[in-house]
Design a protein around this motif. Structure first.
Motif, PDB file in Angstrom:
ATOM      1  N   TYR A   7      -1.070  96.663-124.619  1.00  0.00           N
ATOM      2  CA  TYR A   7      -2.142  97.038-123.811  1.00  0.00           C
ATOM      3  C   TYR A   7      -3.383  97.774-124.492  1.00  0.00           C
ATOM      4  N   CYS A   8      -3.124  98.354-125.594  1.00  0.00           N
ATOM      5  CA  CYS A   8      -4.401  99.263-126.121  1.00  0.00           C
ATOM      6  C   CYS A   8      -4.648  98.646-127.470  1.00  0.00           C
ATOM      7  N   CYS A  53      -8.134  96.959-127.974  1.00  0.00           N
ATOM      8  CA  CYS A  53      -9.297  97.455-128.097  1.00  0.00           C
ATOM      9  C   CYS A  53      -9.265  98.702-129.229  1.00  0.00           C
ATOM     10  N   HIS A  54      -8.287  99.436-129.241  1.00  0.00           N
ATOM     11  CA  HIS A  54      -7.811 100.524-130.097  1.00  0.00           C
ATOM     12  C   HIS A  54      -7.494 100.121-131.594  1.00  0.00           C
ATOM     13  N   PRO A  60     -12.212 103.626-130.074  1.00  0.00           N
ATOM     14  CA  PRO A  60     -11.961 104.382-131.230  1.00  0.00           C
ATOM     15  C   PRO A  60     -10.635 103.940-131.729  1.00  0.00           C
ATOM     16  N   TRP A 115     -10.650 110.925-133.370  1.00  0.00           N
ATOM     17  CA  TRP A 115      -9.777 111.317-132.229  1.00  0.00           C
ATOM     18  C   TRP A 115      -9.468 112.883-132.245  1.00  0.00           C
ATOM     19  N   ARG A 159     -11.847 114.330-129.812  1.00  0.00           N
ATOM     20  CA  ARG A 159     -11.392 114.064-128.355  1.00  0.00           C
ATOM     21  C   ARG A 159     -10.305 114.893-127.966  1.00  0.00           C
ATOM     22  N   LYS A 207     -10.642 117.653-124.907  1.00  0.00           N
ATOM     23  CA  LYS A 207      -9.819 117.235-123.515  1.00  0.00           C
ATOM     24  C   LYS A 207      -8.649 118.270-123.574  1.00  0.00           C
ATOM     25  N   SER A 246      -7.887 111.422-118.815  1.00  0.00           N
ATOM     26  CA  SER A 246      -9.096 110.646-118.731  1.00  0.00           C
ATOM     27  C   SER A 246      -8.639 109.261-118.928  1.00  0.00           C
ATOM     28  N   LEU A 267     -12.833 105.774-118.708  1.00  0.00           N
ATOM     29  CA  LEU A 267     -14.116 106.528-119.232  1.00  0.00           C
ATOM     30  C   LEU A 267     -15.029 105.443-119.876  1.00  0.00           C
ATOM     31  N   ASN A 268     -16.192 105.346-119.504  1.00  0.00           N
ATOM     32  CA  ASN A 268     -17.186 104.122-119.789  1.00  0.00           C
ATOM     33  C   ASN A 268     -16.313 102.882-120.112  1.00  0.00           C
ATOM     34  N   MET A 308     -13.901 102.125-121.526  1.00  0.00           N
ATOM     35  CA  MET A 308     -12.165 102.371-121.549  1.00  0.00           C
ATOM     36  C   MET A 308     -11.747 102.195-120.076  1.00  0.00           C
ATOM     37  N   GLY A 333      -6.012 102.156-119.112  1.00  0.00           N
ATOM     38  CA  GLY A 333      -6.079 101.434-120.347  1.00  0.00           C
ATOM     39  C   GLY A 333      -5.623  99.693-120.214  1.00  0.00           C
TER      40      GLY A 333
END
Ligand code: HEC
Length: 99
Positions: free
Chosen positions: A31-32, A35-36, A42, A50, A53, A57, A66, A71-72, A74, A78
């Motif tokens: 799943y991640c 993008c990641h 990121p 990281w 972040r 947080k 989050s 988030l934006n 994201m 996820g």
């Protein structure tokens, strides 16, 4: 044929066991990583990206909150809408493990 079914069942049970002993890698890969692992988000394992972040947080639990909310760019959860907190948390621990 009966033997084959038994074998398939055993294989299924083994796969479930693996998923339960999830260290976050399986969730991350499914799943991640899109993008990641590509720079859309990121990059996993990049301390420069990281650590700020984590600091902002208040650690992994804050990031979990989050990540669940989104988030934006994201997406919420996820994109893993079926993930438990434990699975998401493990994926985040994996992402924020620095080499
Ligand atoms: C569609 C692309 C995409 C996918 C899929 C994705 N992320 Fe993200 N993620 C992002 C982007 C982009 C950001 C940076 C958001 C920002 O700071 O504006 C981000 C940020 C984050 C953050 C930091 C949040 C914060 O408060 O700084 C966490 C934690 C995170 N992602 C976890 C995950 C996990 C866990 C998964 C898989 C279950 C996942 N992401 C899947 C794009 C994605």
């Amino acid at each position: 044929m009966k033997k084959l079914m038994t074998l398939l069942c055993l294989a299924g049970a083994a796969m479930t066991a693996t998923a339960q002993a999830d260290d976050g890698v399986a969730t991350y890969n499914t799943y991640c990583m899109a993008c990641h692992g590509t720079g859309i988000g990121p990059m996993a394992g990049d301390k420069n990206l990281w650590q700020p972040r984590l600091d902002a947080k208040g650690g992994v639990d804050g990031l979990l909150a989050s990540a669940k909310a989104g988030l934006n760019a994201m997406p919420p959860m996820g994109t893993c809408m079926n993930c438990t907190d434990e699975q998401l948390r493990a994926a985040i621990v994996h992402i924020t493990t620095f080499k």
